[in-house]
Design a protein around this motif. Structure first.
Motif, PDB file in Angstrom:
ATOM      1  N   SER A  47      35.737 -17.475 -30.795  1.00 59.23           N
ATOM      2  CA  SER A  47      35.393 -16.374 -31.699  1.00 59.23           C
ATOM      3  C   SER A  47      36.492 -15.328 -31.727  1.00 59.23           C
ATOM      4  CB  SER A  47      34.066 -15.741 -31.271  1.00 59.23           C
ATOM      5  OG  SER A  47      33.003 -16.656 -31.380  1.00 59.23           O
ATOM      6  N   VAL A  48      37.065 -15.019 -30.560  1.00 60.81           N
ATOM      7  CA  VAL A  48      38.180 -14.073 -30.504  1.00 60.81           C
ATOM      8  C   VAL A  48      39.350 -14.583 -31.330  1.00 60.81           C
ATOM      9  CG1 VAL A  48      39.867 -12.948 -28.997  1.00 60.81           C
ATOM     10  CG2 VAL A  48      37.485 -13.189 -28.247  1.00 60.81           C
ATOM     11  N   SER A  49      39.674 -15.861 -31.137  1.00 63.60           N
ATOM     12  CA  SER A  49      40.774 -16.464 -31.881  1.00 63.60           C
ATOM     13  C   SER A  49      40.518 -16.421 -33.382  1.00 63.60           C
ATOM     14  CB  SER A  49      40.975 -17.907 -31.413  1.00 63.60           C
ATOM     15  OG  SER A  49      42.017 -18.535 -32.121  1.00 63.60           O
ATOM     16  N   GLY A  50      39.262 -16.660 -33.786  1.00 61.27           N
ATOM     17  CA  GLY A  50      38.933 -16.630 -35.202  1.00 61.27           C
ATOM     18  C   GLY A  50      39.143 -15.262 -35.817  1.00 61.27           C
ATOM     19  N   GLU A  51      38.771 -14.194 -35.092  1.00 62.75           N
ATOM     20  CA  GLU A  51      38.991 -12.838 -35.591  1.00 62.75           C
ATOM     21  C   GLU A  51      40.483 -12.557 -35.742  1.00 62.75           C
ATOM     22  OE1 GLU A  51      37.085  -9.504 -33.907  1.00 62.75           O
ATOM     23  OE2 GLU A  51      35.116 -10.454 -33.774  1.00 62.75           O
ATOM     24  N   ILE A  52      41.251 -12.978 -34.757  1.00 68.44           N
ATOM     25  CA  ILE A  52      42.697 -12.754 -34.808  1.00 68.44           C
ATOM     26  C   ILE A  52      43.305 -13.514 -35.982  1.00 68.44           C
ATOM     27  CG2 ILE A  52      44.865 -13.239 -33.589  1.00 68.44           C
ATOM     28  CD1 ILE A  52      43.253 -12.647 -30.977  1.00 68.44           C
ATOM     29  N   GLN A  53      42.875 -14.742 -36.176  1.00 69.08           N
ATOM     30  CA  GLN A  53      43.396 -15.546 -37.278  1.00 69.08           C
ATOM     31  C   GLN A  53      43.124 -14.877 -38.631  1.00 69.08           C
ATOM     32  OE1 GLN A  53      42.213 -19.665 -37.222  1.00 69.08           O
ATOM     33  NE2 GLN A  53      42.747 -19.993 -39.369  1.00 69.08           N
ATOM     34  N   THR A  54      41.938 -14.320 -38.790  1.00 68.97           N
ATOM     35  CA  THR A  54      41.603 -13.635 -40.032  1.00 68.97           C
ATOM     36  C   THR A  54      42.537 -12.467 -40.309  1.00 68.97           C
ATOM     37  OG1 THR A  54      39.267 -14.266 -39.879  1.00 68.97           O
ATOM     38  CG2 THR A  54      39.798 -12.367 -41.256  1.00 68.97           C
ATOM     39  N   VAL A  55      42.786 -11.667 -39.268  1.00 72.08           N
ATOM     40  CA  VAL A  55      43.683 -10.514 -39.417  1.00 72.08           C
ATOM     41  C   VAL A  55      45.096 -10.973 -39.782  1.00 72.08           C
ATOM     42  CG1 VAL A  55      44.795  -8.579 -38.231  1.00 72.08           C
ATOM     43  CG2 VAL A  55      42.353  -9.033 -37.870  1.00 72.08           C
ATOM     44  N   VAL A  56      45.573 -11.995 -39.088  1.00 71.47           N
ATOM     45  CA  VAL A  56      46.935 -12.474 -39.327  1.00 71.47           C
ATOM     46  C   VAL A  56      47.073 -13.033 -40.739  1.00 71.47           C
ATOM     47  CG1 VAL A  56      48.642 -14.212 -38.656  1.00 71.47           C
ATOM     48  CG2 VAL A  56      47.465 -12.870 -36.906  1.00 71.47           C
ATOM     49  N   GLU A  57      46.100 -13.799 -41.170  1.00 73.97           N
ATOM     50  CA  GLU A  57      46.180 -14.384 -42.514  1.00 73.97           C
ATOM     51  C   GLU A  57      46.184 -13.299 -43.585  1.00 73.97           C
ATOM     52  OE1 GLU A  57      42.928 -17.101 -42.500  1.00 73.97           O
ATOM     53  OE2 GLU A  57      44.123 -18.747 -41.664  1.00 73.97           O
ATOM     54  N   GLN A  58      45.385 -12.253 -43.390  1.00 70.55           N
ATOM     55  CA  GLN A  58      45.380 -11.135 -44.347  1.00 70.55           C
ATOM     56  C   GLN A  58      46.729 -10.415 -44.328  1.00 70.55           C
ATOM     57  OE1 GLN A  58      41.984  -8.866 -43.047  1.00 70.55           O
ATOM     58  NE2 GLN A  58      40.520 -10.106 -44.214  1.00 70.55           N
ATOM     59  N   TRP A  59      47.265 -10.241 -43.133  1.00 75.21           N
ATOM     60  CA  TRP A  59      48.537  -9.533 -42.987  1.00 75.21           C
ATOM     61  C   TRP A  59      49.691 -10.331 -43.624  1.00 75.21           C
ATOM     62  CZ3 TRP A  59      53.101 -10.296 -40.013  1.00 75.21           C
ATOM     63  CH2 TRP A  59      53.929  -9.167 -39.904  1.00 75.21           C
ATOM     64  N   LEU A  60      49.676 -11.646 -43.411  1.00 72.15           N
ATOM     65  CA  LEU A  60      50.733 -12.477 -43.979  1.00 72.15           C
ATOM     66  C   LEU A  60      50.696 -12.512 -45.508  1.00 72.15           C
ATOM     67  CD1 LEU A  60      50.675 -15.540 -41.548  1.00 72.15           C
ATOM     68  CD2 LEU A  60      52.515 -13.873 -41.798  1.00 72.15           C
ATOM     69  N   SER A  61      49.498 -12.377 -46.060  1.00 73.05           N
ATOM     70  CA  SER A  61      49.369 -12.449 -47.508  1.00 73.05           C
ATOM     71  C   SER A  61      49.674 -11.117 -48.185  1.00 73.05           C
ATOM     72  CB  SER A  61      47.969 -12.899 -47.897  1.00 73.05           C
ATOM     73  OG  SER A  61      46.993 -11.951 -47.499  1.00 73.05           O
TER      74      SER A  61
END
Length: 207
Positions: free
Chosen positions: A193-207
């Motif tokens: 779950s922690v990893s999933g939250e981080i992934q969401t933030v990173v994907e938004q940031w990269l876009s």
């Protein structure tokens, strides 16, 4: 895709930030990025030598002032030999700790030396991460987990629960000071779950 950027993970001892930094490195490699996963103190030959001075031995081995100087020396070598060359080459650098740890550990939790930390940082480092994840979790749980590792690098864990509580407050204060780059993640969840939250933030940031 963005190229040549710098992500850091911060948090109290035993919070799971090391695991999460590795998971993010794997994810970004899957996205096609050339990733350097590193750590502090350490991340270069000279900095790894200094690391042993800082994380091993008696809890009272160094004063907070001496620690600031040692951490800054290690960080400067890390910056010169690992971080800057990688970013200049278009790589992604993910570091398990950076300057925010010194701001909190020595600048707030051990002593009220934040102005000294900031002055040395401005003079000798002069670099902030592009994105920072602060993995926040219950200090007692984190301390139990950290001591259970028996890594031999337990100097800061040996300072006890009261110190970890101060650290947590310091990291949350830091997140409020740097809201543009700092993201607080609930580390009391499952690692997935922690990893999933981080992934969401990173994907938004990269876009």
């Amino acid at each position: 895709m963005r190229n040549g950027f710098f992500i850091t993970f911060e948090g109290i001892d035993g919070s799971g930030k090391t695991t999460q930094s590795r998971l993010l490195a794997t994810l970004l490699r899957d996205y096609g990025h050339d990733v350097i996963h590193t750590r502090e103190p350490g991340g270069s030959d000279g900095a790894e030598d200094i690391r042993r001075l800082l994380v091993e031995g008696d809890a009272g081995r160094w004063s907070a002032e001496t620690e600031i100087l040692l951490f800054t020396a290690a960080r400067r070598d890390h910056l010169e030999r690992t971080i800057q060359p990688a970013i200049a080459a278009g790589k992604v650098v993910i570091s398990d700790r950076f300057a925010d740890s010194t701001r909190v550990y020595q600048g707030a939790a051990r002593a009220e030396l934040r102005s000294t930390v900031d002055q040395l940082h401005d003079l000798m480092i002069g670099r902030e991460p592009d994105l920072t994840f602060i993995v926040d979790m219950d200090p007692e749980t984190a301390l139990t987990r950290g001591l259970a590792r028996q890594s031999g690098e337990d100097r800061f864990e040996d300072m006890g629960l009261a110190f970890q509580i101060k650290l947590r407050a310091g990291f949350l204060d830091l997140a409020a000071q740097f809201p543009d780059r700092c993201h607080v993640i609930n580390g009391d969840q499952s690692p997935a779950s922690v990893s999933g939250e981080i992934q969401t933030v990173v994907e938004q940031w990269l876009s």
